[in-house]
Design an enzyme around this catalytic site. Structure first.
Site, mmCIF file in Angstrom:
data_model
loop_
_atom_site.group_PDB
_atom_site.id
_atom_site.type_symbol
_atom_site.label_atom_id
_atom_site.label_comp_id
_atom_site.label_asym_id
_atom_site.label_seq_id
_atom_site.Cartn_x
_atom_site.Cartn_y
_atom_site.Cartn_z
ATOM 1 N N VAL A 14 0.834 -1.215 0.000
ATOM 2 C CA VAL A 14 0.000 0.000 0.000
ATOM 3 C C VAL A 14 0.863 1.256 0.000
ATOM 4 C CG1 VAL A 14 -1.838 1.246 1.188
ATOM 5 C CG2 VAL A 14 -1.840 -1.249 1.173
ATOM 6 N N LYS A 45 11.100 -0.615 8.344
ATOM 7 C CA LYS A 45 11.804 -1.480 9.282
ATOM 8 C C LYS A 45 13.212 -1.797 8.818
ATOM 9 C CE LYS A 45 7.730 -3.726 11.257
ATOM 10 N NZ LYS A 45 7.001 -4.998 11.441
ATOM 11 N N GLU A 129 -10.305 5.542 4.568
ATOM 12 C CA GLU A 129 -11.112 4.950 3.493
ATOM 13 C C GLU A 129 -10.558 3.612 3.024
ATOM 14 O OE1 GLU A 129 -14.005 4.161 1.470
ATOM 15 O OE2 GLU A 129 -14.131 6.309 1.905
ATOM 16 N N VAL A 132 -11.482 -0.421 4.237
ATOM 17 C CA VAL A 132 -12.578 -1.294 3.790
ATOM 18 C C VAL A 132 -12.711 -1.211 2.274
ATOM 19 C CG1 VAL A 132 -15.047 -1.778 3.916
ATOM 20 C CG2 VAL A 132 -13.829 -1.002 5.961
ATOM 21 N N ILE A 136 -12.706 1.188 -3.397
ATOM 22 C CA ILE A 136 -14.126 1.540 -3.455
ATOM 23 C C ILE A 136 -14.421 2.603 -2.389
ATOM 24 C CG2 ILE A 136 -16.484 0.686 -3.189
ATOM 25 C CD1 ILE A 136 -15.446 -2.081 -3.983
ATOM 26 N N LYS A 205 -14.112 -5.660 8.690
ATOM 27 C CA LYS A 205 -14.703 -4.664 7.788
ATOM 28 C C LYS A 205 -16.197 -4.499 8.060
ATOM 29 C CE LYS A 205 -11.202 -5.851 4.372
ATOM 30 N NZ LYS A 205 -10.910 -6.597 3.125
#
Length: 434
Positions: A14, A45, A129, A132, A136, A205
């Site tokens: 991500v 890390k 956001e 979940v 979307i 979620k």
């Protein structure tokens, strides 16, 4: 041009996607904002780890304080995952008056209320956001776009890994076990896939969706959870014959007497919109009292879809900083509803029962259910030769009329005791009234 500065924790999937979007679309974003976005530091890390994205090594650090105690950093982006360390970082960021963006569903599901209160105390924006359904925009839709509604129900396929597995089982006629190993190899499952397969990821979620949609706190441990590990190819094939498709569904429903929050394999009618969602795609189906039915569909995971949600949160915060807008919070909890036990809910059920050939007739089986006040809508009998014993087996596939879960479970328990030769009981809930 004014510049707002970021500190990012994590440069995995991500984090890399977030940096890729900020780099690739940076000029467009800055022109829209009238403001530069500058990434000052990225906390990782391992400084020497080989990465999928090129970043200036001078931006990397292993010391969280290089971000948390830097007065020039305006927004902290937490995309490192985990719970305890991530919680300490988000708390420290908020206490240092830094706005926070997170993609951490585990953290938000457990501590969303607590962290929201801390953000309020420090007058900081707090968005997540990406926690979940990846790319979307479901949380902002619940928080902002649908605020004129009382949200009645939220149903979703919010775990792409299990949806990928169930789709491949159906399309390729493969067993669950065969696809699991392949899904690991392709990166759709972790080495330890239990959180996905057992429904825990979807449950987290579901808790977030219910809390935000219904303004009443739902925690992960209040969500009923059952995963897909017992679903077989035969169940998928029988479901199709009956006009259904099996999905791992997260459902949150706002009833007068309490909230329903559950994750379990569900048989959906083939003509239901969620039934057509395939492979790793996610979808969330929302019912509001005014808007009616709306559906959100897209990629629920991956570097760029999830990074897109993170970047949108960053942009939202920057716009609000530039406009001097007061923070608003998704965990706006003004209701105190209880979560209903699944035993109190009504379902129709699919059952698959096995006996040695000739041991029981369909009429007798129907009477056993009738005696326990369970009505059968449909019954089908199939026979096959069992490979390892060479015995002929009669398999009964039944669909019940709606009945209370607790009563249904009592009936199944009685049936198990009454019929000593019963070899297999498989049950799957049916939800036709989504």
């Amino acid at each position: 041009m004014k510049a707002l500065k970021l500190g990012i924790f994590g440069l995995g999937t991500v984090g890399s996607g977030t940096m890729d979007i900020l780099t690739t679309n940076g000029d467009t974003i800055e022109r829209e904002l009238g403001c530069k976005i500058q990434t000052n530091k990225i906390c990782v890390k391992n400084l020497g780890k080989k990465r999928t994205i090129d970043v200036d090594t001078s931006m990397l650090t292993t010391n969280p304080d290089d971000i948390l105690k830097d007065p020039d950093i305006d927004i902290v982006v937490e995309v490192m995952g985990g719970i305890d360390e991530a919680k300490r970082i988000v708390e420290s960021a908020l206490n240092n008056k830094k706005h926070v963006v997170s993609a951490n569903k585990d953290l938000v599901a457990l501590y969303g209320k607590e962290l929201t209160e801390l953000a309020k105390k420090n007058n900081c924006h707090f968005f997540y956001e990406a926690a979940v359904a990846g790319g979307i925009p479901i949380l902002k839709s619940l928080q902002f776009a649908l605020t004129g509604n009382n949200i009645k129900k939220i149903s979703g396929i919010v775990n792409g890994s299990t949806n990928y597995i169930l789709t491949r089982m159906e399309v390729e006629k493969l067993s669950l076990e065969e696809i699991i190993e392949d899904a690991k190899r392709l990166g759709f499952l972790e080495a330890d896939p239990s959180a996905d397969l057992e429904g825990l990821d979807a449950a987290r979620k579901c808790a977030i969706l219910a809390s935000i949609g219904f303004h009443s706190l739902v925690t992960t441990n209040q969500v009923y959870v059952s995963g897909i590990t017992n679903i077989t190819l035969k169940d998928i094939e029988y479901a199709l014959k009956l006009g259904y498709r099996i999905k791992l569904l997260a459902v949150a429903e706002n009833k007068e007497d309490g909230i329903v929050a559950k994750v379990h394999p569900t048989m959906l009618p083939l003509d239901h919109p969620l039934s057509s969602v395939k492979y790793e795609l996610n979808s969330v189906y929302v019912e509001g009292d005014m808007v009616g039915e709306t559906m959100f569909y897209g990629r629920g995971a991956g570097a760029l879809p999830t990074g897109s949600a993170v970047v949108n949160d960053i942009i939202t915060i920057i716009k609000r900083i530039l406009n001097g807008t007061k923070p608003e919070y998704a965990y706006n909890l003004f209701e105190q509803k209880s979560v209903l036990p699944i035993e109190s809910l009504d379902f129709s059920y699919y059952l698959r029962l096995q006996f040695k050939s000739g041991e029981i007739e369909g009429t007798r089986l129907l009477k056993l259910f009738e005696d326990n006040n369970i009505e059968i809508e449909e019954i089908n009998k199939y026979s096959f030769i069992e490979n390892n014993t060479n015995e002929q087996i009669d398999e009964f596939v039944l669909v019940t009329e709606p009945c209370v879960e607790g009563k249904f479970n009592e009936t199944i328990e009685k049936l198990s005791k009454l019929e000593s030769e019963l070899r297999l009981i498989r049950t799957i809930r049916i939800e036709s009234g989504l």
